[in-house]
Motif scaffolding. Structure first.
Motif, short mmCIF file in Angstrom:
data_model
loop_
_atom_site.label_atom_id
_atom_site.label_comp_id
_atom_site.label_asym_id
_atom_site.label_seq_id
_atom_site.Cartn_x
_atom_site.Cartn_y
_atom_site.Cartn_z
N GLU A 216 14.01 -4.93 31.30
CA GLU A 216 15.42 -4.67 31.05
C GLU A 216 15.96 -5.61 29.97
O GLU A 216 16.76 -5.20 29.13
CB GLU A 216 16.24 -4.83 32.33
N VAL B 273 14.23 -6.97 27.52
CA VAL B 273 13.71 -6.50 26.23
C VAL B 273 14.48 -5.26 25.77
O VAL B 273 14.86 -5.16 24.59
CB VAL B 273 12.20 -6.21 26.33
N GLU B 274 14.75 -4.32 26.68
CA GLU B 274 15.51 -3.12 26.30
C GLU B 274 16.92 -3.47 25.82
O GLU B 274 17.42 -2.87 24.86
CB GLU B 274 15.62 -2.15 27.50
N ALA B 275 17.55 -4.43 26.48
CA ALA B 275 18.91 -4.82 26.08
C ALA B 275 18.90 -5.41 24.67
O ALA B 275 19.77 -5.11 23.85
CB ALA B 275 19.48 -5.83 27.09
N MET C 225 16.61 -4.81 22.36
CA MET C 225 16.31 -3.71 21.44
C MET C 225 17.54 -2.83 21.20
O MET C 225 17.74 -2.31 20.10
CB MET C 225 15.18 -2.84 22.00
N HIS C 226 18.35 -2.65 22.26
CA HIS C 226 19.55 -1.81 22.14
C HIS C 226 20.52 -2.36 21.09
O HIS C 226 21.37 -1.62 20.56
CB HIS C 226 20.25 -1.73 23.50
N VAL D 184 5.57 -7.73 30.09
CA VAL D 184 6.40 -6.52 30.00
C VAL D 184 5.52 -5.34 29.64
O VAL D 184 4.54 -5.48 28.90
CB VAL D 184 7.53 -6.67 28.96
N THR E 51 4.94 -2.22 27.57
CA THR E 51 5.45 -1.69 26.31
C THR E 51 5.14 -0.21 26.22
O THR E 51 4.13 0.25 26.75
CB THR E 51 4.81 -2.41 25.11
N GLU E 52 6.02 0.53 25.60
CA GLU E 52 5.78 1.98 25.43
C GLU E 52 6.04 2.36 23.98
O GLU E 52 6.81 1.79 23.29
CB GLU E 52 6.70 2.79 26.35
#
Lengths: 136, 136, 136, 136, 136, 136
Positions: free
Chosen positions: F98, F100-102, F104-105, F133, F135-136
């Motif tokens: 989460e 990392v996503e934040a 990246m956002h 983490v 990764t996708e």
């Protein structure tokens, strides 16, 4: 902090040293009034924390604190707050000339754009308070 | 500005009022030295424009100019320059305690992160100059 | 710098290369006029230092300097100055299309918000000068 | 990303999750409309890249993405975009109260000025959407 | 964009125009490598969106895009990316002298601190690539 | 705030919810320790005001407050504090993914440079805490 005063009382007293004129007071009141409907706690933090704890420390006087405040707000470019604190700075003992000099001093550190915008704000506040500056 | 001095001479003299200690002088010299190989004109602009024209104006004293300078650099988070100007501020008449108070005063305006990083810089400069601050 | 010219004269001449149209000139005049009552020295610094010393250096042409100036002002979000320098950029040789491309190029570096606000400013200046851009 | 959808379609669908109310939709439409004459590709980047690639990732939900977006915009002080994203945040599942709390939470990190300006923006958006917040 | 190329291929080709030297390439590779373990999509966005869509637009040449990029990074003070893009700028056709002039041109817009820090970064990159600049 | 607790006690308790792991605790302790010699009141303000008054409000949970905090610190580029608050965020309930996503956002809002620097900080913190983490 005196043991007989809460930090809220200390804050209110300190705040009054910066807003004890019609112009500064009315600008500050408008902020508090506006916060009431949406985030009244922020108004309390300004009185209790900012004025009651930070501004009330003894190691730096009111005039110097106003100088520091104006300098950071010119740098950030947050103009509504700059208008308020040019007002409180005048009440706390800075002359109009000193405020203009402080803004001009920032040219080598922030560049001209922030300074030009801040001088416009200062002109408006000075006009409202009937202050004229000597230019050289 | 005296008619008998060029702005370069005025600038050098004003600069010396801020760097007349081993520590501030050597920090400033390192900047000038480093500029020589890449952009010597920038070093001249600092002396001639920043110190010769801006700092040399009479409407605000050296100590107050140092206070304004430290405030903008804390706000910008430009740490190498902050280290230099905590140094020049000490030479220009600010006490270590006043510098710490000015940095602390910025908490309500810049938030804690900039202030914490600035206090780290101040600690390093104070240690180099053998300055201790009273804490309360 | 020619020995027969003072930097003030050099600055005025360089400035005229950027403001030699009704729109850019009138925008710049408004700034100088506004400074007269509060900080005329800042107006002189813009002519003598910014245009007379910085802009007048030979290593980069007027058009490229305009590109650099627009890029920093989009990044800072200082919109009144951005309007002025989109104007001076057009006078200094940038096409409307190049200015729009430069602003768009900043998306990966400043994000969308600064770019969207800058494009609004560009639209207003282009409308005032009767400039249309080809969109693709 | 589903193999049966292009990222433009994914972007439009994701965007609709954030703008599926009159107020958020009309604010977003005004941006796209305004870009058409000057930089239509930026409008496509917002749909295809921002919503189609970034917002559409699965590791963080819409409500959380709105919280991150509001936080960066308060910090940057870009008020037109903050108005839009308080709007999209409400549509994406944040309550008015949560938005106010998130803005208030930023006081220790950005200082009061950014927060006060953001709360003014929130008040305007809430009034447009007929939202009242409980204050404590 | 040619119909026979995907934006990824367009991006890789455009990227190679900026990194076709050992120094620029190795700096860029380090970034991609580092992203692999934590956020590989960000590396794809840089290639596909930044280089494939933004940099690949035809309205502004590679050299001018490098000038815009360097100007925003000096203004933001993000030094690791500035080092990379002084490198890519050299590869894309800017001379060392032009890069130094562009950084110096920012003094009136960002003040001295950002410029001094950027010149230090430039010195390091120039030393790595064996570039000397003529100073005047 | 319970009438049986002072805001200092409330702050300490709230702080412990964010630092109840070796890594977050030791990072926070280093800050407090460092402040002792120069500005101990700032350490008290962090506990009493930031954690005792701001973080302790009930309208937003700990996890969401961590998300807001990380977003503002990425935007400001204040890396030492970002390291601390990625740590406190993990303790407060955010997963590494989460966070990392934040980060990246934020690409469409701050651009790539701030995001790349923040991801480097995240990698270091995750390595210290043994977090991997997907990764996708």
């Amino acid at each position: 902090m005196s043991t007989h005063e809460t930090r809220h009382e200390v804050g209110l007293k300190k705040l009054s040293e910066f807003t004890d004129t019609n112009s500064a007071q009315s600008t500050h009141d408008k902020i508090s009034e506006s916060l009431k409907d949406i985030a009244p706690a922020v108004g309390e933090w300004i009185t209790d924390f900012a004025y009651g704890e930070v501004y009330s420390r003894t190691g730096l006087g009111n005039r110097d604190r106003a100088l520091v405040t104006i300098s950071t707000l010119v740098t950030q470019g947050t103009e509504p707050q700059l208008a308020l604190h040019i007002n409180t700075g005048l009440t706390a003992g800075l002359s109009g000339n000193e405020i203009v000099e402080a803004i001009m001093h920032l040219v080598p550190y922030t560049g001209f754009p922030r300074v030009l915008n801040a001088l416009e704000v200062a002109k408006t506040v000075f006009a409202e308070r009937g202050i004229t500056v000597e230019t050289e």
